[in-house]
Structures are given as C-alpha cells and as structure tokens.
Motif scaffolding. Structure first.
Motif, PDB file in Angstrom:
ATOM      1  N   PHE A  45       0.840  -1.207   0.000  1.00 12.81           N
ATOM      2  CA  PHE A  45       0.000   0.000   0.000  1.00 12.81           C
ATOM      3  C   PHE A  45       0.865   1.242   0.000  1.00 12.81           C
ATOM      4  CE2 PHE A  45      -2.658   3.207   2.159  1.00 12.81           C
ATOM      5  CZ  PHE A  45      -3.740   3.190   1.302  1.00 12.81           C
ATOM      6  N   ASP A  46       0.587   2.137  -0.968  1.00 14.66           N
ATOM      7  CA  ASP A  46       1.308   3.412  -1.017  1.00 14.66           C
ATOM      8  C   ASP A  46       0.365   4.603  -1.150  1.00 14.66           C
ATOM      9  OD1 ASP A  46       0.447   3.222  -3.633  1.00 14.66           O
ATOM     10  OD2 ASP A  46       2.451   3.217  -4.519  1.00 14.66           O
ATOM     11  N   SER A  51      -3.276   0.793  -5.373  1.00  9.61           N
ATOM     12  CA  SER A  51      -3.036   0.163  -4.072  1.00  9.61           C
ATOM     13  C   SER A  51      -4.278   0.239  -3.188  1.00  9.61           C
ATOM     14  CB  SER A  51      -1.829   0.781  -3.370  1.00  9.61           C
ATOM     15  OG  SER A  51      -2.096   2.067  -2.895  1.00  9.61           O
ATOM     16  N   HIS A  73       4.028  -0.721   3.713  1.00  9.58           N
ATOM     17  CA  HIS A  73       4.444   0.456   2.952  1.00  9.58           C
ATOM     18  C   HIS A  73       5.955   0.434   2.867  1.00  9.58           C
ATOM     19  CE1 HIS A  73       5.611   4.792   2.539  1.00  9.58           C
ATOM     20  NE2 HIS A  73       4.866   4.588   1.478  1.00  9.58           N
ATOM     21  N   ARG A  98       5.580   9.751   4.744  1.00  8.62           N
ATOM     22  CA  ARG A  98       4.370   9.261   4.088  1.00  8.62           C
ATOM     23  C   ARG A  98       3.778   8.079   4.857  1.00  8.62           C
ATOM     24  NH1 ARG A  98       0.003  10.384   1.719  1.00  8.62           N
ATOM     25  NH2 ARG A  98      -0.685   8.874   0.207  1.00  8.62           N
ATOM     26  N   THR A  99       4.615   7.241   5.442  1.00 12.26           N
ATOM     27  CA  THR A  99       4.126   6.102   6.212  1.00 12.26           C
ATOM     28  C   THR A  99       3.311   6.575   7.403  1.00 12.26           C
ATOM     29  OG1 THR A  99       6.059   4.840   5.571  1.00 12.26           O
ATOM     30  CG2 THR A  99       4.796   3.983   7.405  1.00 12.26           C
ATOM     31  N   LEU A 102      -0.004   7.799   6.031  1.00 12.27           N
ATOM     32  CA  LEU A 102      -0.830   6.650   5.645  1.00 12.27           C
ATOM     33  C   LEU A 102      -1.380   5.936   6.872  1.00 12.27           C
ATOM     34  CD1 LEU A 102       1.254   5.086   2.731  1.00 12.27           C
ATOM     35  CD2 LEU A 102      -0.903   6.313   2.542  1.00 12.27           C
ATOM     36  N   LEU A 119       0.238  -2.032  10.261  1.00  9.58           N
ATOM     37  CA  LEU A 119       0.971  -1.351   9.200  1.00  9.58           C
ATOM     38  C   LEU A 119       2.457  -1.577   9.446  1.00  9.58           C
ATOM     39  CD1 LEU A 119       1.090   0.579   6.754  1.00  9.58           C
ATOM     40  CD2 LEU A 119       1.062   2.478   8.381  1.00  9.58           C
ATOM     41  N   GLU A 121       6.320  -0.791   8.034  1.00  9.12           N
ATOM     42  CA  GLU A 121       7.120   0.053   7.163  1.00  9.12           C
ATOM     43  C   GLU A 121       8.450  -0.628   6.901  1.00  9.12           C
ATOM     44  OE1 GLU A 121       8.504   3.730   8.775  1.00  9.12           O
ATOM     45  OE2 GLU A 121       9.086   4.484   6.821  1.00  9.12           O
TER      46      GLU A 121
END
Length: 174
Positions: A45-46, A51, A73, A98-99, A102, A119, A121
């Motif tokens: 997922f980005d 995504s 991510h 960005r992570t 998100l 999530l 990273e």
C-alpha cells in the motif's frame, strides 16, 4: 590506509565485542512478528488508486478467511551520489513521513474495522520487502495493485517481478 580517519569524540566510550558471545544473524535482530497475524494477507500500500483497490480486495479476503491483514508500505531509498560509471550509487534510507500519514489515514478508515490489521514500514526494493514480510508472517497471499505507465513497461512492474519470484500466491488487482 586510504581515506580520512576521524578521531573519536572525547567522552565517548568505545564498545568492544565480547569474545565469548556469538554474533547474531540479521533475522534474530528483527522484531518477531505478532502471532495473531500469522497466515494473514499481505498487501502493498502506497496510497495510490491501484493500491487502494488492492487494499479493498485484501480486506475482503482477510475477512472471508478470518485472518489478519498486514499492510506494507515500502519507504523510498534515494541515491546519495550519481553513478559516474566506476562505482555504483550508494543508497540511503530517507525518513519517509508518508508512512506516518498513511498510518493515520488508515487508523481513521471505517472500512478497516472489519479485520485486525497492522501497518509495517520497510525500506528497500518493493518486491523483496513484500516477499520478506510474507515470509516472516507465513502469509497465505500477497495482494498488490497493477502498475500502469511507462516506468512499469520499461523496468517491469512490481506485480510482475513479484509474481516471478514469490514463494506464495500473488494476487494482482487491476
């Protein structure tokens, strides 16, 4: 000795390895995965449209199978030098905010309330990192969105490269 030597700062303690201990492998240094997510569904997922479609499919898949969802991510890695033809570029992991963004968006998303999710990273090659996370969590499948555009045609899409090298099923969502 080539290069420059930098003196140790004053007051800094030098750490000397204990000869009686054995070095630990890289796998031992990584945090163990949460057992609640073993045999879950890994999804790349980005935040892109493809995504997001892959995430929607993976949520349904995890819900139907009663497993957890591992959202991955992969942060950017940028070259620190330009390749001059004699030495390959050196890559550095750049903090990818960005992570964080998100993660906050996903935490507020109602559609994720149906399944347990985490999530993760990572930094590096997207294909390698998705397969690595799949291996760590003994994932039942990896779900990714398809790549469209010129870059995907020239260098090969993430989905195509992952499908060729993965040791578990790869589901590509158009």
């Amino acid at each position: 000795m080539a290069g420059h030597e930098f003196p140790e700062p004053e007051g800094r303690k030098r750490q000397v390895a204990d000869p009686d201990t054995t070095p630990r492998a890289a796998e031992e240094l990584r945090h163990p995965c949460d057992p609640a997510f073993k045999h879950g569904v890994v999804v790349g997922f980005d935040g892109s449209t493809s995504s997001e479609r892959a995430l929607a499919y993976a949520i349904g898949m995890a819900h139907r199978s009663g497993s957890g969802l591992i959202i991955v991510h992969v942060a950017n890695r940028l070259p620190t030098t330009v390749w001059a033809g004699c030495e390959p570029p050196v890559f550095v992991d750049v903090p990818d905010h960005r992570t964080e963004v998100l993660g906050l968006e996903l935490a507020c998303a109602e559609y994720l309330s149906e399944v347990p999710w985490i999530l993760v990273e990572r930094g590096g090659d997207i294909c390698h990192e998705l397969e690595e996370v799949g291996h760590e969590y003994a994932a039942d499948a990896i779900v990714v969105g398809s790549t469209h555009g010129l870059v995907g045609r020239i260098f090969g899409s993430v989905a195509g490269r992952l499908a060729r090298r993965a040791q578990r099923p790869v589901i590509v969502i158009p």
